[in-house]
Design a protein around this motif. Sequence first.
Motif, PDB file in Angstrom:
ATOM      1  N   VAL A  22       0.869  -1.169   0.000  1.00  0.00           N
ATOM      2  CA  VAL A  22       0.000   0.000   0.000  1.00  0.00           C
ATOM      3  C   VAL A  22       0.911   1.226   0.000  1.00  0.00           C
ATOM      4  O   VAL A  22       1.588   1.509   0.987  1.00  0.00           O
TER       5      VAL A  22
ATOM      6  N   GLY B  86      -2.320   5.184  -2.763  1.00  0.00           N
ATOM      7  CA  GLY B  86      -3.128   6.052  -1.927  1.00  0.00           C
ATOM      8  C   GLY B  86      -2.749   7.512  -2.058  1.00  0.00           C
ATOM      9  O   GLY B  86      -1.599   7.851  -2.338  1.00  0.00           O
TER      10      GLY B  86
ATOM     11  N   TYR C 183      -7.942   5.653  -2.257  1.00  0.00           N
ATOM     12  CA  TYR C 183      -7.262   4.415  -2.612  1.00  0.00           C
ATOM     13  C   TYR C 183      -7.698   3.979  -4.004  1.00  0.00           C
ATOM     14  O   TYR C 183      -8.876   4.110  -4.366  1.00  0.00           O
TER      15      TYR C 183
ATOM     16  N   PHE D 208      -8.263  -3.769  -1.390  1.00  0.00           N
ATOM     17  CA  PHE D 208      -8.819  -2.693  -0.583  1.00  0.00           C
ATOM     18  C   PHE D 208      -9.830  -3.236   0.423  1.00  0.00           C
ATOM     19  O   PHE D 208      -9.790  -2.881   1.613  1.00  0.00           O
TER      20      PHE D 208
ATOM     21  N   THR E 275     -11.496   6.224   4.489  1.00  0.00           N
ATOM     22  CA  THR E 275     -11.035   5.642   3.227  1.00  0.00           C
ATOM     23  C   THR E 275     -12.061   5.914   2.131  1.00  0.00           C
ATOM     24  O   THR E 275     -13.266   5.794   2.356  1.00  0.00           O
TER      25      THR E 275
END
Length: 298
Positions: free
Chosen positions: A98, A125, A145, A152, A165
């Motif tokens: 990530v 991200g 994201y 995810f 998020t």
Amino acid sequence: MAQNTVEKTPVTMLGLGAMGTALGRTWLAAGHALTVWNRTPARAAALATEGAKVVDTAAEAVAANTLIVLCLLDDTSVDEVLAGTDLAGTDLAGTDLVNLTTSTPAQARARAEWARERGARYLDGGIMAVPPMIGVPETGGYVFYSGSRNLFERHQETLSVPAGTTYVGEDAGFAALHDVALLSAMYGMFAGAAHAFALIRKEDIDPAALAPLLADWLVAMAPAVHQTADQLRSGDYTKGVVSSLAMQVAGTPTFLSTAEQQGVSPELLSPYFELMRRLLAEGSGEEDLTGVIDLLVN
């Protein structure tokens, strides 16, 4: 005895600048085991006292957990940290990368391909927050994201610990694109505010008195973005117009003359006004300002 606790996903954090440290601290506080590495080892000391495991190399950090979060200076730093420690030649199958490092859409897409070639899953991200907002939900900070939806969804609960998020698509470049789009609008707002304060700089007007008026006006104008989006989708730039292009272009000399009289450079306004004049010359004066967008794209 029934198991009434759920083991929380361990996290590896690469990069302990102000943002990386804030992210790591929230995961620790939420009960996640955290392994950290930073090129400047001293920066890991604070998190070590809070329970983080500090390792000597990025390779050790990557090997420690499946979920690897990178928060470095730039894409070049990501190359140096990963490729520079021979991870580029390592089989990363099963690793979940990530990358929260600020990058361009093209860099994010290239990094996703880099990860795929090494057997890793990838999410990119874009952080819409500053470090003090991390771990403080009421501030409204969140992270865009993009990339693997399955990845995810697998880690959404963990990724939601530091900030909200928002998933924006399978294209790995979309998080970076959304990030830069919003920040570009922010800098445009800052430019307008700078010009506004410059106009009163030499007058007997308290900037602190102008500030709430300016903030309220910007808030009142912000919903105009919805009309712009609606016009772009429909292709009808005359839809819902309140202040026509012709009327607004006719008003621009007042802004420029006021700036001149106040001894203020018009350089923050002039480029936009020039686009407005071009648009009027090429199109309909009954339209909104939305056509400026097409001038920029073309």
